[in-house]
Motif scaffolding. Sequence first.
Motif, mmCIF file in Angstrom:
data_model
loop_
_atom_site.group_PDB
_atom_site.id
_atom_site.type_symbol
_atom_site.label_atom_id
_atom_site.label_comp_id
_atom_site.label_asym_id
_atom_site.label_seq_id
_atom_site.Cartn_x
_atom_site.Cartn_y
_atom_site.Cartn_z
ATOM 1 N N VAL A 71 27.997 26.519 26.480
ATOM 2 C CA VAL A 71 27.529 27.749 25.820
ATOM 3 C C VAL A 71 28.546 28.320 24.844
ATOM 4 C CG1 VAL A 71 25.977 28.352 27.712
ATOM 5 C CG2 VAL A 71 28.226 29.415 27.616
ATOM 6 N N LEU A 72 29.822 28.003 25.012
ATOM 7 C CA LEU A 72 30.822 28.555 24.102
ATOM 8 C C LEU A 72 31.099 27.678 22.888
ATOM 9 C CD1 LEU A 72 33.350 30.175 26.592
ATOM 10 C CD2 LEU A 72 31.506 31.255 25.293
ATOM 11 N N THR A 73 30.622 26.438 22.906
ATOM 12 C CA THR A 73 30.811 25.572 21.742
ATOM 13 C C THR A 73 30.254 26.201 20.466
ATOM 14 O OG1 THR A 73 30.980 23.559 23.042
ATOM 15 C CG2 THR A 73 30.249 23.304 20.764
ATOM 16 N N PRO A 74 29.035 26.784 20.474
ATOM 17 C CA PRO A 74 28.541 27.407 19.241
ATOM 18 C C PRO A 74 29.401 28.579 18.758
ATOM 19 C CG PRO A 74 26.738 27.122 20.799
ATOM 20 C CD PRO A 74 28.014 26.804 21.533
ATOM 21 N N LEU A 75 30.224 29.135 19.645
ATOM 22 C CA LEU A 75 31.080 30.269 19.277
ATOM 23 C C LEU A 75 32.487 29.814 18.901
ATOM 24 C CD1 LEU A 75 30.009 32.797 22.056
ATOM 25 C CD2 LEU A 75 29.014 32.444 19.787
ATOM 26 N N GLY A 76 32.725 28.498 18.908
ATOM 27 C CA GLY A 76 34.022 27.973 18.499
ATOM 28 C C GLY A 76 35.050 27.867 19.607
ATOM 29 N N TYR A 77 34.624 27.988 20.867
ATOM 30 C CA TYR A 77 35.553 27.877 21.992
ATOM 31 C C TYR A 77 35.533 26.472 22.559
ATOM 32 C CZ TYR A 77 36.504 32.842 22.300
ATOM 33 O OH TYR A 77 36.929 34.100 22.040
ATOM 34 N N LYS A 78 36.654 26.082 23.182
ATOM 35 C CA LYS A 78 36.733 24.786 23.839
ATOM 36 C C LYS A 78 37.574 24.921 25.110
ATOM 37 C CE LYS A 78 40.698 23.051 21.159
ATOM 38 N NZ LYS A 78 41.536 24.139 21.128
ATOM 39 N N LEU A 79 37.473 23.914 25.965
ATOM 40 C CA LEU A 79 38.320 23.867 27.159
ATOM 41 C C LEU A 79 39.744 23.649 26.684
ATOM 42 C CD1 LEU A 79 38.463 23.812 30.267
ATOM 43 C CD2 LEU A 79 38.098 21.339 30.132
ATOM 44 N N HIS A 80 40.631 24.545 27.044
ATOM 45 C CA HIS A 80 42.011 24.536 26.557
ATOM 46 C C HIS A 80 42.947 23.853 27.548
ATOM 47 C CE1 HIS A 80 45.487 26.185 24.382
ATOM 48 N NE2 HIS A 80 45.988 26.499 25.552
ATOM 49 N N HIS A 81 42.765 24.159 28.821
ATOM 50 C CA HIS A 81 43.637 23.616 29.869
ATOM 51 C C HIS A 81 42.847 23.575 31.166
ATOM 52 C CE1 HIS A 81 47.151 22.821 32.309
ATOM 53 N NE2 HIS A 81 46.834 23.846 33.070
ATOM 54 N N ARG A 82 43.105 22.571 31.963
ATOM 55 C CA ARG A 82 42.405 22.411 33.234
ATOM 56 C C ARG A 82 43.411 22.099 34.322
ATOM 57 N NH1 ARG A 82 37.922 19.969 36.004
ATOM 58 N NH2 ARG A 82 38.340 20.875 38.025
ATOM 59 N N SER A 83 43.299 22.792 35.449
ATOM 60 C CA SER A 83 44.088 22.451 36.634
ATOM 61 C C SER A 83 43.117 22.218 37.783
ATOM 62 C CB SER A 83 45.073 23.572 36.978
ATOM 63 O OG SER A 83 44.396 24.674 37.537
ATOM 64 N N GLU A 84 43.617 21.941 38.948
ATOM 65 C CA GLU A 84 42.765 21.692 40.109
ATOM 66 C C GLU A 84 41.922 22.905 40.472
ATOM 67 O OE1 GLU A 84 43.311 20.720 44.825
ATOM 68 O OE2 GLU A 84 44.783 19.885 43.449
ATOM 69 N N ASN A 85 42.463 24.110 40.280
ATOM 70 C CA ASN A 85 41.797 25.328 40.726
ATOM 71 C C ASN A 85 41.346 26.270 39.617
ATOM 72 O OD1 ASN A 85 42.284 24.612 43.453
ATOM 73 N ND2 ASN A 85 44.388 25.322 43.226
ATOM 74 N N SER A 86 41.588 25.898 38.351
ATOM 75 C CA SER A 86 41.232 26.814 37.268
ATOM 76 C C SER A 86 40.978 26.058 35.975
ATOM 77 C CB SER A 86 42.346 27.846 37.053
ATOM 78 O OG SER A 86 43.510 27.203 36.561
ATOM 79 N N ALA A 87 40.413 26.781 35.008
ATOM 80 C CA ALA A 87 40.190 26.241 33.669
ATOM 81 C C ALA A 87 40.404 27.375 32.668
ATOM 82 C CB ALA A 87 38.777 25.684 33.549
ATOM 83 N N ASN A 88 41.032 27.053 31.562
ATOM 84 C CA ASN A 88 41.291 28.016 30.504
ATOM 85 C C ASN A 88 40.555 27.579 29.239
ATOM 86 O OD1 ASN A 88 43.572 27.888 32.417
ATOM 87 N ND2 ASN A 88 44.300 29.629 31.259
#
Length: 126
Positions: free
Chosen positions: A23-40
Amino acid sequence: MINHIGGFAVKDLERSIQFYVAVLTPLGYKLHHRSENSANFSDSLSTDPFGDFAIYEGAPFPFHLAFQAKDNQAVDAFNEVAMSFGAKGYGRPGYHKHFHENYYAAFIYDPDGYEIEAVFHNKQAH
């Protein structure tokens, strides 16, 4: 655009990552960082090394988050993708003159019930 939000809890991290990436791709956002318990997540303007906002696994709580869109079409695309994921919204994207005359937005509920909005303040409207 936001600088950053420390994060909010989601019931199912994997499901929420898939939802927000889509849903954020159309707004120009992407997955920045991923850990076992979180995502930025971040957009192209982000200068924060940790991204603009984070999600982590935990117990959800009441929350509203609005993302700036570049135009009405990006708001519409955000809404369309959210609906394809089974998100519930309240109304179709459109102008919400009770906020101000040029407030074009879509409001949806993510998989955990958070109210997420895409908004464009269209100075060229009407």
